[in-house]
Design a protein around this motif. Structure first.
Motif, PDB file in Angstrom:
ATOM      1  N   GLY A  14       0.817  -1.204   0.000  1.00 20.18           N
ATOM      2  CA  GLY A  14       0.000   0.000   0.000  1.00 20.18           C
ATOM      3  C   GLY A  14       0.852   1.256   0.000  1.00 20.18           C
ATOM      4  N   LEU A  15       1.898   1.289   0.831  1.00 22.52           N
ATOM      5  CA  LEU A  15       2.787   2.455   0.876  1.00 22.52           C
ATOM      6  C   LEU A  15       3.535   2.638  -0.440  1.00 22.52           C
ATOM      7  CD1 LEU A  15       4.303   2.250   4.472  1.00 22.52           C
ATOM      8  CD2 LEU A  15       2.665   3.934   3.587  1.00 22.52           C
ATOM      9  N   ALA A  16       3.911   1.531  -1.082  1.00 21.20           N
ATOM     10  CA  ALA A  16       4.596   1.624  -2.364  1.00 21.20           C
ATOM     11  C   ALA A  16       3.685   2.248  -3.424  1.00 21.20           C
ATOM     12  CB  ALA A  16       5.056   0.238  -2.812  1.00 21.20           C
ATOM     13  N   LEU A  17       2.410   1.885  -3.406  1.00 15.54           N
ATOM     14  CA  LEU A  17       1.461   2.481  -4.347  1.00 15.54           C
ATOM     15  C   LEU A  17       1.244   3.964  -4.043  1.00 15.54           C
ATOM     16  CD1 LEU A  17      -1.194  -0.362  -4.667  1.00 15.54           C
ATOM     17  CD2 LEU A  17       0.196   0.581  -6.519  1.00 15.54           C
ATOM     18  N   LEU A  18       1.155   4.305  -2.776  1.00 14.77           N
ATOM     19  CA  LEU A  18       0.959   5.700  -2.391  1.00 14.77           C
ATOM     20  C   LEU A  18       2.131   6.578  -2.822  1.00 14.77           C
ATOM     21  CD1 LEU A  18      -0.515   5.226   1.196  1.00 14.77           C
ATOM     22  CD2 LEU A  18      -1.709   6.232  -0.761  1.00 14.77           C
ATOM     23  N   ALA A  19       3.311   5.987  -2.892  1.00 17.59           N
ATOM     24  CA  ALA A  19       4.503   6.757  -3.275  1.00 17.59           C
ATOM     25  C   ALA A  19       4.489   7.159  -4.748  1.00 17.59           C
ATOM     26  CB  ALA A  19       5.758   5.947  -2.972  1.00 17.59           C
ATOM     27  N   ARG A  20       3.713   6.435  -5.568  1.00 21.69           N
ATOM     28  CA  ARG A  20       3.727   6.754  -7.010  1.00 21.69           C
ATOM     29  C   ARG A  20       2.351   7.080  -7.587  1.00 21.69           C
ATOM     30  NH1 ARG A  20       4.761   0.986  -7.011  1.00 21.69           N
ATOM     31  NH2 ARG A  20       3.090  -0.164  -8.067  1.00 21.69           N
ATOM     32  N   GLU A  21       1.306   6.997  -6.780  1.00 21.44           N
ATOM     33  CA  GLU A  21      -0.039   7.280  -7.257  1.00 21.44           C
ATOM     34  C   GLU A  21      -0.692   8.357  -6.386  1.00 21.44           C
ATOM     35  OE1 GLU A  21      -1.590   5.997  -9.840  1.00 21.44           O
ATOM     36  OE2 GLU A  21      -0.451   4.184 -10.343  1.00 21.44           O
ATOM     37  N   GLN A  22      -1.516   9.196  -7.007  1.00 20.92           N
ATOM     38  CA  GLN A  22      -2.268  10.193  -6.252  1.00 20.92           C
ATOM     39  C   GLN A  22      -3.581   9.564  -5.815  1.00 20.92           C
ATOM     40  OE1 GLN A  22      -2.582  13.973  -8.167  1.00 20.92           O
ATOM     41  NE2 GLN A  22      -3.970  14.814  -6.636  1.00 20.92           N
ATOM     42  N   VAL A  23      -3.708   9.303  -4.537  1.00 16.19           N
ATOM     43  CA  VAL A  23      -4.848   8.570  -3.979  1.00 16.19           C
ATOM     44  C   VAL A  23      -5.711   9.512  -3.154  1.00 16.19           C
ATOM     45  CG1 VAL A  23      -5.512   6.739  -2.364  1.00 16.19           C
ATOM     46  CG2 VAL A  23      -3.650   6.352  -4.004  1.00 16.19           C
ATOM     47  N   ALA A  24      -7.021   9.417  -3.352  1.00 14.49           N
ATOM     48  CA  ALA A  24      -7.946  10.261  -2.595  1.00 14.49           C
ATOM     49  C   ALA A  24      -8.372   9.598  -1.283  1.00 14.49           C
ATOM     50  CB  ALA A  24      -9.180  10.580  -3.436  1.00 14.49           C
ATOM     51  N   VAL A  25      -8.675   8.302  -1.346  1.00 15.97           N
ATOM     52  CA  VAL A  25      -9.224   7.592  -0.186  1.00 15.97           C
ATOM     53  C   VAL A  25      -8.523   6.250  -0.036  1.00 15.97           C
ATOM     54  CG1 VAL A  25     -11.317   6.651   0.885  1.00 15.97           C
ATOM     55  CG2 VAL A  25     -11.472   8.696  -0.558  1.00 15.97           C
ATOM     56  N   ILE A  26      -8.223   5.888   1.207  1.00 16.84           N
ATOM     57  CA  ILE A  26      -7.625   4.588   1.532  1.00 16.84           C
ATOM     58  C   ILE A  26      -8.606   3.821   2.412  1.00 16.84           C
ATOM     59  CG2 ILE A  26      -5.660   3.372   2.551  1.00 16.84           C
ATOM     60  CD1 ILE A  26      -4.137   6.100   2.334  1.00 16.84           C
ATOM     61  N   VAL A  27      -8.904   2.587   2.027  1.00 15.19           N
ATOM     62  CA  VAL A  27      -9.708   1.689   2.860  1.00 15.19           C
ATOM     63  C   VAL A  27      -8.833   0.482   3.174  1.00 15.19           C
ATOM     64  CG1 VAL A  27     -11.763   0.246   3.019  1.00 15.19           C
ATOM     65  CG2 VAL A  27     -11.881   2.436   1.814  1.00 15.19           C
ATOM     66  N   SER A  28      -8.528   0.281   4.448  1.00 13.23           N
ATOM     67  CA  SER A  28      -7.604  -0.789   4.821  1.00 13.23           C
ATOM     68  C   SER A  28      -8.179  -1.672   5.922  1.00 13.23           C
ATOM     69  CB  SER A  28      -6.270  -0.203   5.302  1.00 13.23           C
ATOM     70  OG  SER A  28      -5.391  -1.239   5.722  1.00 13.23           O
ATOM     71  N   ASP A  29      -7.973  -2.966   5.758  1.00 15.06           N
ATOM     72  CA  ASP A  29      -8.223  -3.894   6.856  1.00 15.06           C
ATOM     73  C   ASP A  29      -7.187  -3.626   7.942  1.00 15.06           C
ATOM     74  OD1 ASP A  29      -9.426  -6.065   8.187  1.00 15.06           O
ATOM     75  OD2 ASP A  29      -7.815  -7.384   7.509  1.00 15.06           O
ATOM     76  N   HIS A  30      -7.555  -3.876   9.182  1.00 17.45           N
ATOM     77  CA  HIS A  30      -6.600  -3.611  10.267  1.00 17.45           C
ATOM     78  C   HIS A  30      -5.694  -4.802  10.539  1.00 17.45           C
ATOM     79  CE1 HIS A  30      -4.748  -2.200  13.885  1.00 17.45           C
ATOM     80  NE2 HIS A  30      -5.293  -3.178  14.606  1.00 17.45           N
ATOM     81  N   PHE A  31      -6.285  -5.981  10.700  1.00 14.01           N
ATOM     82  CA  PHE A  31      -5.532  -7.156  11.131  1.00 14.01           C
ATOM     83  C   PHE A  31      -4.839  -7.792   9.926  1.00 14.01           C
ATOM     84  CE2 PHE A  31      -5.023 -11.581  12.595  1.00 14.01           C
ATOM     85  CZ  PHE A  31      -4.376 -11.337  13.797  1.00 14.01           C
ATOM     86  N   MET A  32      -3.562  -7.414   9.699  1.00 16.39           N
ATOM     87  CA  MET A  32      -2.763  -7.955   8.598  1.00 16.39           C
ATOM     88  C   MET A  32      -1.373  -8.274   9.119  1.00 16.39           C
ATOM     89  SD  MET A  32      -3.708  -5.446   5.355  1.00 16.39           S
ATOM     90  CE  MET A  32      -3.028  -3.972   6.153  1.00 16.39           C
ATOM     91  N   PRO A  33      -0.717  -9.310   8.570  1.00 15.62           N
ATOM     92  CA  PRO A  33       0.652  -9.621   9.006  1.00 15.62           C
ATOM     93  C   PRO A  33       1.617  -8.518   8.606  1.00 15.62           C
ATOM     94  CG  PRO A  33       0.015 -10.953   7.090  1.00 15.62           C
ATOM     95  CD  PRO A  33      -1.211 -10.237   7.544  1.00 15.62           C
ATOM     96  N   GLY A  34       2.661  -8.358   9.412  1.00 15.07           N
ATOM     97  CA  GLY A  34       3.652  -7.315   9.114  1.00 15.07           C
ATOM     98  C   GLY A  34       3.202  -5.969   9.627  1.00 15.07           C
ATOM     99  N   MET A  35       2.620  -5.173   8.774  1.00 12.56           N
ATOM    100  CA  MET A  35       2.135  -3.844   9.131  1.00 12.56           C
ATOM    101  C   MET A  35       0.618  -3.871   9.271  1.00 12.56           C
ATOM    102  SD  MET A  35       2.510  -0.293   6.942  1.00 12.56           S
ATOM    103  CE  MET A  35       4.298  -0.391   6.955  1.00 12.56           C
ATOM    104  N   SER A  36       0.117  -3.425  10.401  1.00 18.12           N
ATOM    105  CA  SER A  36      -1.334  -3.402  10.609  1.00 18.12           C
ATOM    106  C   SER A  36      -1.959  -2.259   9.815  1.00 18.12           C
ATOM    107  CB  SER A  36      -1.663  -3.227  12.085  1.00 18.12           C
ATOM    108  OG  SER A  36      -1.347  -1.908  12.517  1.00 18.12           O
ATOM    109  N   GLY A  37      -3.278  -2.322   9.674  1.00 15.53           N
ATOM    110  CA  GLY A  37      -3.975  -1.241   8.988  1.00 15.53           C
ATOM    111  C   GLY A  37      -3.813   0.093   9.698  1.00 15.53           C
TER     112      GLY A  37
END
Length: 237
Positions: A145-168
């Motif tokens: 998600g962070l990699a996409l944000l670094a190269r795309e102009q995003v208006a809204v982010i919808v993320s699940d919270h419970f994920m391995p590695g980095m949480s939502g």
């Protein structure tokens, strides 16, 4: 680019509000039988008597205006040839943008990032929101998600919270720091995440939180609100 738009709605107040919002964007309202040029877009209330006769005319893009209680009727109209729908009640902050997203010459101008390590859930979310005119990006982890944000102009982010590695919540906190105009929505089905979710809301990392399983209409309403908020944040920068 101005479009010719025909509204079919027997509610005078709602008709007036839609016409005003569309005219403020430079569109021509109301076109119809009296106009020699066919409309580019027809907005028709799901219960309007003319609704089922519209697909046979082949005039412009057809959008149903449908309240939650008209979901079955809305789906019938989509099956009969309507191109999409706009949920009611009317959301003034995003209505015109929602309608414009369906215009043939209009390219989606707002990008939504969906983040979830559950592939099936990610596909369900993407299919649902793409039908509403969003440009959708998907990521299966916070790092993606962070990699996409670094190269795309995003208006809204919808993320699940419970994920391995980095949480939502951690992902949204980074998005808040690096890309403050984004609107950030957190989803979770894990009751043990309550403390982290509360902290994310209190800090502003998450603008909204919705528990799983979510209702489609609820989430779509949240996205309409998020679009209006994101536009407001952009103007304030």
């Amino acid at each position: 680019m101005a479009a010719r738009i025909h509204i079919l709605d027997d509610d005078p107040a709602r008709f007036s509000a839609m016409a005003r919002l569309l005219r403020e964007r430079g569109h021509i309202v109301n076109t119809g039988a009296h106009d020699p040029l066919a409309p580019d877009l027809v907005l028709c209330h799901a219960r309007h008597p003319a609704a089922f006769g519209l697909p046979a005319r082949g005039q412009g893009v057809l959008l149903a205006l449908a309240a939650p209680e008209d979901a079955a009727l809305r789906d019938t109209l989509l099956g009969a040839g309507f191109d999409g729908y706009i949920p009611l009640p009317l959301e003034p902050g995003s209505f015109a943008l929602e309608a414009e997203a369906f215009l043939p010459a209009a390219a989606p101008t707002q990008t939504l990032l969906l983040v979830d390590d559950d592939t099936f859930m990610l596909e369900v979310l993407a299919d649902m929101v793409e039908d509403q005119g969003w440009r959708v990006l998907t990521a299966s982890s916070g790092a993606q998600g962070l990699a996409l944000l670094a190269r795309e102009q995003v208006a809204v982010i919808v993320s699940d919270h419970f994920m391995p590695g980095m949480s939502g919540a951690e992902l949204l906190a980074e998005a808040q720091r690096l890309y403050p105009p984004t609107v950030r929505i957190l989803l979770s089905g894990q009751s043990e995440d309550e403390r982290e979710i509360a902290e994310a809301l209190a800090s502003g990392a998450a603008d909204r939180y919705y528990a799983k399983p979510w209702m489609g209409a609820t989430l779509m309403g949240a996205l309409r609100d998020a679009l209006a908020l994101q536009l407001q944040r952009g103007e304030e920068l």
